[in-house]
Structures are given as C-alpha cells and as structure tokens.
Motif scaffolding. Sequence first.
Motif, PDB file in Angstrom:
ATOM      1  N   MET A 411       1.052  -7.932  -5.508  1.00 59.19           N
ATOM      2  CA  MET A 411       1.246  -7.800  -4.066  1.00 59.19           C
ATOM      3  C   MET A 411       0.114  -6.986  -3.466  1.00 59.19           C
ATOM      4  O   MET A 411      -0.292  -5.968  -4.036  1.00 59.19           O
ATOM      5  N   MET A 412      -0.385  -7.447  -2.334  1.00 55.54           N
ATOM      6  CA  MET A 412      -1.510  -6.787  -1.678  1.00 55.54           C
ATOM      7  C   MET A 412      -1.181  -6.570  -0.210  1.00 55.54           C
ATOM      8  O   MET A 412      -0.888  -7.523   0.518  1.00 55.54           O
ATOM      9  N   ALA A 413      -1.214  -5.311   0.224  1.00 47.46           N
ATOM     10  CA  ALA A 413      -1.013  -4.992   1.638  1.00 47.46           C
ATOM     11  C   ALA A 413      -2.303  -5.265   2.402  1.00 47.46           C
ATOM     12  O   ALA A 413      -3.401  -4.975   1.927  1.00 47.46           O
ATOM     13  N   GLY A 414      -2.171  -5.850   3.603  1.00 46.22           N
ATOM     14  CA  GLY A 414      -3.331  -6.152   4.418  1.00 46.22           C
ATOM     15  C   GLY A 414      -3.871  -4.926   5.127  1.00 46.22           C
ATOM     16  O   GLY A 414      -3.242  -3.866   5.165  1.00 46.22           O
ATOM     17  N   THR A 415      -5.027  -5.072   5.728  1.00 52.05           N
ATOM     18  CA  THR A 415      -5.643  -3.954   6.440  1.00 52.05           C
ATOM     19  C   THR A 415      -4.939  -3.650   7.756  1.00 52.05           C
ATOM     20  O   THR A 415      -5.154  -2.585   8.332  1.00 52.05           O
ATOM     21  N   VAL A 416      -4.090  -4.577   8.225  1.00 46.11           N
ATOM     22  CA  VAL A 416      -3.350  -4.372   9.469  1.00 46.11           C
ATOM     23  C   VAL A 416      -1.843  -4.475   9.238  1.00 46.11           C
ATOM     24  O   VAL A 416      -1.062  -3.678   9.751  1.00 46.11           O
ATOM     25  N   GLU A 417      -1.422  -5.471   8.470  1.00 44.66           N
ATOM     26  CA  GLU A 417      -0.007  -5.695   8.213  1.00 44.66           C
ATOM     27  C   GLU A 417       0.298  -5.539   6.729  1.00 44.66           C
ATOM     28  O   GLU A 417      -0.518  -5.958   5.885  1.00 44.66           O
ATOM     29  N   PRO A 418       1.474  -4.984   6.389  1.00 49.87           N
ATOM     30  CA  PRO A 418       2.450  -4.481   7.348  1.00 49.87           C
ATOM     31  C   PRO A 418       2.004  -3.164   7.970  1.00 49.87           C
ATOM     32  O   PRO A 418       1.339  -2.367   7.301  1.00 49.87           O
ATOM     33  N   LYS A 419       2.340  -2.980   9.215  1.00 50.63           N
ATOM     34  CA  LYS A 419       2.006  -1.728   9.892  1.00 50.63           C
ATOM     35  C   LYS A 419       2.822  -0.637   9.225  1.00 50.63           C
ATOM     36  O   LYS A 419       4.025  -0.546   9.377  1.00 50.63           O
ATOM     37  N   GLY A 420       2.169   0.185   8.433  1.00 52.14           N
ATOM     38  CA  GLY A 420       2.860   1.150   7.596  1.00 52.14           C
ATOM     39  C   GLY A 420       3.611   2.190   8.392  1.00 52.14           C
ATOM     40  O   GLY A 420       3.162   2.650   9.445  1.00 52.14           O
ATOM     41  N   ALA A 421       4.764   2.588   7.876  1.00 53.67           N
ATOM     42  CA  ALA A 421       5.575   3.597   8.543  1.00 53.67           C
ATOM     43  C   ALA A 421       4.899   4.954   8.545  1.00 53.67           C
ATOM     44  O   ALA A 421       5.215   5.813   9.359  1.00 53.67           O
ATOM     45  N   THR A 422       3.946   5.172   7.624  1.00 54.89           N
ATOM     46  CA  THR A 422       3.286   6.470   7.531  1.00 54.89           C
ATOM     47  C   THR A 422       1.824   6.416   7.958  1.00 54.89           C
ATOM     48  O   THR A 422       1.107   7.397   7.802  1.00 54.89           O
ATOM     49  N   GLY A 423       1.374   5.272   8.457  1.00 55.61           N
ATOM     50  CA  GLY A 423      -0.003   5.168   8.929  1.00 55.61           C
ATOM     51  C   GLY A 423      -0.983   4.689   7.892  1.00 55.61           C
ATOM     52  O   GLY A 423      -2.163   4.495   8.204  1.00 55.61           O
ATOM     53  N   GLU A 424      -0.532   4.489   6.651  1.00 53.35           N
ATOM     54  CA  GLU A 424      -1.443   4.033   5.612  1.00 53.35           C
ATOM     55  C   GLU A 424      -1.475   2.512   5.596  1.00 53.35           C
ATOM     56  O   GLU A 424      -0.441   1.855   5.535  1.00 53.35           O
ATOM     57  N   ALA A 425      -2.656   1.950   5.654  1.00 47.91           N
ATOM     58  CA  ALA A 425      -2.837   0.501   5.575  1.00 47.91           C
ATOM     59  C   ALA A 425      -3.328   0.140   4.181  1.00 47.91           C
ATOM     60  O   ALA A 425      -3.745   0.993   3.402  1.00 47.91           O
ATOM     61  N   GLY A 426      -3.271  -1.142   3.866  1.00 50.71           N
ATOM     62  CA  GLY A 426      -3.643  -1.585   2.543  1.00 50.71           C
ATOM     63  C   GLY A 426      -5.111  -1.942   2.431  1.00 50.71           C
ATOM     64  O   GLY A 426      -5.827  -2.044   3.428  1.00 50.71           O
ATOM     65  N   PRO A 427      -5.583  -2.194   1.204  1.00 51.31           N
ATOM     66  CA  PRO A 427      -6.976  -2.610   1.008  1.00 51.31           C
ATOM     67  C   PRO A 427      -7.232  -4.016   1.528  1.00 51.31           C
ATOM     68  O   PRO A 427      -8.320  -4.325   1.984  1.00 51.31           O
TER      69      PRO A 427
END
Length: 929
Positions: A411-427
């Motif tokens: 699983m890979m988080a996007g640079t925008v989504e999901p909009k993280g609850a703590t402000g951290e975005a994915g690679p």
Amino acid sequence: MQSTNTPSLRRERIGILVLCASAAVAMSPGVGGGAGDRSTALAAALAERGITAAPSDVFWVDPPRGAFSPLRASARAVARGAVRGEPTDLYLVDTELSPEGVLLDVSGVHNLTETSGAEESRPALRGETLAYVSRPLIDAASPTVHVLALDGQPLPGSADWSWTERLQHAVTNWQATGRIRGIGRRTFAIDLTGDPAPGGDEPGGAEPSGEEPGREGRPALSAGDIAIALEEGGLVVRSSGREVRLPYHGAAAPLPAWIRAESGEVARPGNLVTWAVDRVRFVIGDAAMQTVKAVAFTALDFVLRNKEAVTGDTGAEDIAADLGKSALDPPVRQIPIDPEIGWPPSPLEPWVTPALPGEGQWNPQGGDAFVRKLDGLPPAFMTTFIRADRSRKATRVYIALWDPRQVELHMMAGTVEPKGATGEAGPGLIPRTPEVMKRVVAASNAGFQAMHGEFGMMADGVVYLPPKPYAATVAVRRDGSTLFGTWSEDETIPDWMLSFRQNMTVMVQDEKWNPFGRTWWGGTPPGWADKTHTVRTGICLTKERFVAYFYGADVSPEALSQSMIQARCAYGIALDMNAGHSGLEFYYVAPSGELPALGRPIQGEWEAEGEVSGLSGYRFRGRRLIRGMGLMNFPRYIRREARDYFYMTLRHLLPGPALATRAAPAAAGEGAWRTEGLPQHGFPYALALTEIRPDPSRPDVRLRVLKVDPRTVAAAPASEPWAPPPAGAGSVGAVVAVLAADAAAAGAGQSEVSSVWHSAGAFSISPTAPVRGAVRVAAGYGGSVGAVAGLGVHDEDGMLIYVEREPAAPSSAPAAASPDASAPAAPPADPRDAKLLHDFLAGLGCSSRIYLHRPLSLALGGDTDLSGAAVHPPSGARAVRLTRAEAPGAGRMFESTPVVPHSVWYPLQQKRVRYFKKPKKEETTDSSQ
C-alpha cells in the motif's frame, strides 16, 4: 500679483489633503482600531468567519510599510485558530493595512494545515519561512514537523510536464492558497518509539514508563517534548535530548533514525477531466457535485439502457475492443488446475446467458514482454471478464486474479490523498531500489478520497487515517500476507499489521451481497437511491484464498457485487470509482537493455515504455488491464502519484532461475532446480535441488546444491517432542528435513567459528544468535581452507543454500545416523575444492557463508539424503528439525466482528476523526512576530 496656484501652494494643499485622509483613516471605525491592535482586530475578523484565534496566536509576515506607503497595502498574517469542535489549524490570512498598521480589510483566509486529528503548535516565523509541530490526537500516529515556504513552492522540475499540466498545477495552487506558486512544504515525522539520545533522562527529559511492550525500563517519549527553532543555518528540531539541524532548502544531510522525511516532489495533476471535476467541487461543494454527477450518470444510463433494448447489443464488440482484439476469440480449452498448487482456479460460471466466447475463462498474464513471471512456476496473474447485469447485457466487469502466495500486495499513500489526519502525506512513489523495482508486476487504485468518509489507512507502519469501526478492510501482515475483514469497534491497530486500507462496509461477504444494509456506495447525494452506473472497482478474497481486482466501466453497485459473487468471493470490498481515478496497470521493470523484445511498435493507447524516474539505468514497459480504461494518466503508478494506490510485487519463491552451466557438454537437467519428489508438504515449495559442474577444467567434479526457503519452514531442536499433523489437518508441522553440522573448536590455521540461524522466517549467519529465540541450524568456519561443503544465505532472496561435492562413486556404506556417532565421514580434501566452494557460493550472491570440513548430516523428510538414498535422521543435542510452516499468502481477519444494524455502524462511521486528546505540555517554540 502672485498667482494663488503656484507650485509651492499646490504642494502644500496636497500635503494637507494627505494628512487629512490619513487622519480620517486612523479615526474611522473600520475593521481595525490602531496599529497596536491589528492582531486583536484580525482575531475578531476571523471570529466572524467561525474561526477562534487568540491575538497572541497571530503572527504577521509583512509589517506595516510606514507613512510613505499607499493608503491600503497588502499584508499577510498567519493565525493559529480553530473552528468550533475542531483541533487547531494554521491559517494564512491576506489583509490590507493602513500605513500605520491599522487593519482595513481581510481579503482571504486559507487553511494551511487542515488536520482533523492533530493540534498545531504556535508557529515559528523567520522571513518567508514558517515552521510548526503537528501533535497527533490519535493513537499510533507520529508527530510531525513542518516547514513552509510562504514565498511559493519550487516549479515542477520534471521535464515531461506539459504546459497544460503546469497550468493545472497553478490553478490548483491558487484555489488552495490564493497564490499561483502555492506554498512550499517539507514534512518530517518524529519517531517516538526509539531510544532517546544519551542525556534524555536528565532533568526535563521524559518520565520512565513500562506500558509500551518491549520498552520496559526505557524512557517513554512524547509529542510534547518536541521543540523547534528557526536559525540562520536551518531548522533545529529537539526531542527528548536528541537534536538535528535541517536545511531550509535542498537535499538534507543523512537524517538520524528517529526522523523520516516526506518527499517534497510534486505529483503531476490528474487527467484534465477529473482535475476539472475536483476544481468545480472546490467551488460548489461536494454535495452539489454529487448531485451533478448523479443526474449525468442517470441520464447516460437511460440512453445506454434503451440503446441495448433497441439494438440487442451484448457487449461482444466492445469487450473485444477493450481486450485489444477485433473479435472475441473462439472458446479454448481452460488451463487445467495444477493439483499440487491448486492454481489457476476453475472458470467462473456466467451470470448472463448465453455466454460470450471466453467469458469466465482464465487467461494467463505473465512470461511475456509486459508481465513478469517467476521461473519454474505458472503465471501468477489470470484475467477474464464477466457480464453481471441481466437487465443490461452489455455491462461487463473485468477481473484480474492473482495468487497471493506468489504476489505480495503493498500500500502506498499519495502525496495528496488520503489527506492525513496528522498532516503527514505519503511518498506516492514505489521505492526506487533495484530489489523492489525489478519485482514490481502491477499496481491499481485504492479507496475513496478522505473527504468521502475518512476511511482508515496505514502504509508501512505510518498511520495517515485511523481505522473506522465496521469498515471493510484489506491489510498486510508484517510477514507479507494479505488479509481481509471487518474492523471491530476497537480502534487499536494490532502489532502484527504493517498496512491497511478501508472503504465503506463490506460489499460481499461469504458470497452474499451487502450484509450491513448500506444504501450509499458513492456517486450520489445522501438519501438518493444508488443506481448510478459508472466506473466502479473492487478487491476481494476468493474462497480459494486468491485475490481479485474488479473493474467495471459502466456498472451499478449490484452489478459489481454480482461479479464478485460469480468470482466466488468470500470477502469483497468496493474501492474507488469514476473514470480517471480507477484502473490497474501491469509493469515489467528491468535494467536498460534487459527488457524482453516486443517485436512491434508500442500501442500508445494502452501500452507505454520509458525510463524509471529516480532509478538510473532502469526502464519499464507497462500495459493497462484493458484498452478502454479511460481518462487515466497512463502510465500512472510507475511515477509519483497524488492519490493512494496498491502495488504488487512478485515474491521470492522456489525453484528460481536455473544455474548457468559451465562444463560442456551440459548433462540433461544440469543446473535446473527440481522440486518434484521432495518433501514440500504444500506450496510455496520449501526445497529445491540440483547438480552442477562449475569448473570446466574439472568436468568430473559435480556439486549437489540444495535451497531452503526460510519462509516455509520452522526450526526446532530435534530433541524436542514432535508429532505429525493429524489426518485432514493440513501439512503444517510435517517434517521437511532433519540436519546437523558442528564445527570443532578453532585450531591452528582455522578461522572463526560461525553459525547458521533461523528465526522469524529468515536465515542468517553470525557467531552469536541474532535475536532471542533464534535456532542454530549448523555451525562451521568463516574460512574455506579444508572445506568439503558450505552454506550461504542469498543476499537478495534470503534462501539458505547448501553445497557439497558429490562422491565420485555411490557409497555402499550404511546410512548415517547421528552426527555425534556415525555422521558421514569427511572425504579426502582436495585443496582445489575449497576455492571452488568459495567461488561458487560467492558467485551465487551469498556474501554470508560458512564452510564445513565434512558434509552436512541431512535427511530430507527425515528419511532421504540428497542422492535419494534412505537414511536415518541425525539425532543428538545438535540435530535440528525443519518442519513445514504456513507461508505468506492470503486469508481472513477479524472474523469475530459481528454484522450489526445500520443504526449501530452508520453513526460510528459518520464521526470525524476524533479520539481522546493526549496530555499537553508547555510548548517550546522560538518565534517572532
């Protein structure tokens, strides 16, 4: 007489007018009440917009410009505030000030953080640079430090960005921040699980706590311990006695283990159509956009339904075009099921009759120019199509099925989504290492955007959104297994879980539709009957424990679920929807010059080839699941992506590629790995065996080579009690091998004694146990002098490789019993063999090796040696038994979670991300106003 309109008099009058105007402005009862009160005035103005901010939490980026500035000058401020019931956020406020600093107007307010599960600290401000700490309010999430460049983000550096994409990016920036260049961002996550630096237990350090498993006696770290300061050379971060300096611009120096950096690279915008939808949604709101889409899709469904009724369209022509053919192929013989591995499964039973040619039949994908396959195994991917709506016979769903024993889901988080609850975005980027990239085989979309439910996501241990109760969940264990299940009301994330993604409630469970009674499946406003026909996707675990991805270009929720039922899904989850957001792509990645020959031009509408960005010397070739997968930014997931996604890699499995023969002529089967006839006790295979003559100058010297997969076996001393698994209970626990080898005490001319260890599904070589509970499998010497056999652990796949010289002639001696009594006698040592064994193991890729002065005492299955002769198993204190273990694959989780009524699960899932707040500490932030 002197004229009354002299230049000096005119200048005097102008000066009087300016002074009067300035006085009028200063005395006016406008927005502000004076230069000293502009922060109070701004706090009051924000309160009128529903944002509560204290005057002391207002920081001015631009000071008043003085008496000689225009009467109304633009000025920016950053305010720390909160909407009622929400945690604090940071807002960039565009204002107009008088020359004296009186607040005249607020022209724009932009939320810089939008964290639904974190509190933002008071920021530090230095020129155009802003820094703050985001402290999470949810369990398992890391605090983050953010550095914002208020003067804008760097322009997209990728040379292949089109002018249209650059324009899209600029418009998106303007909507989000009021600036064409947007706001530059860098994010650093702080790991609170590691040990603090020496001195962390001094005054002001964290208090010891034994609550966290595995951390007894170590200081517990807290997000409240983090302090930041903006200094001349960069941002300084301090946490529990640890300190690091991070530069404002450019690549950071190597970071300490307790900090991880988020990539600052911007992902390219989506297709023009999907991007435009998001931009309009930003203006009119999500509810209005859902209404627009529902009306449009309903009208389209009316047209298509009547078209089918008039023309009798069965979808055959469109399906053939989607598959890149002019017509559907005539029926072919279904690939037989391999009885040893149970793959591929039986064909699907058509739902719409009469069936079209090839409908429900599995077509292998792999071993060609677009999809890799594992050596010695059948293709890991199969595809087919099925029509799942009897009222619209042209409606079809395409299915990509994979064997999770061969394929690992990531699983890979996007640079925008999901909009993280703590402000951290994915690679947003598949890891750029050769070890990963050359095993990447496919990637697909994941779940909804965060605005559509805030369904949970964790990727590689980083929590972006916490889990929601009763949400349908696909997860990855730390051993690489893929699991499906419904989350309970306990939001605790299990320690064994590495990643998870949620979306709505389960669509199909045990081949039954919608057990939780959901009425909304996306694409319609709340309260509307969800009959929308659009692109819908899903993922499921079949009853055979395979994993399937579903893509329908024009389907309803019921049709998608029916395709899952026809595919024999035990647990099915609806994923993202709508064209441009959804799709699956196959990839083949290899070093430049090593891609398989294609023999024809690339078909650009659904095929692609190019360089792998971020990994020099590698190229990829990609293909969509179907030709008609519209509006996708193809190739999408091989590049940095703004939205989260799944990607799949081939596992390391036996038998593997054949060894290159050296002596000529090669004997039949020489170098080819054999798995048949060995005590595998299931699939994936535990053992593989071959023979090879590695020295052309000595063609009479033959080596026997055995490979053992550490993920398929468990190790224990042979002296421990053991019983075979009961009949019908599976093969876990069955004997794979019994072995023993021990080095004598090091003497003159001998090197250090080292050992092979097995623990947690991995082999390793070291003088001492690598972890508590590791089992010693064999012992030997680090040097090859006098060796007649050797053991190595392969650097890339972790396989244990044992190699011994085959005797010149079969021995008629009695079979071996115990390494302490009658182990195989050491054959006469040929000095050339030592170098041969060393070079052979090193050439295979084993940098960790030990060497034996006599062959390993080994009984495959407990009764057979490497030559196939019957033997007694070794015994004694040093003998080890390898038994069959459950290898990574796929299965169910959380099976005790009950199916509850709508009145129970719906209110829980409608709640925003809110959990008990952690205790606050005094903030330590250097800031200037």
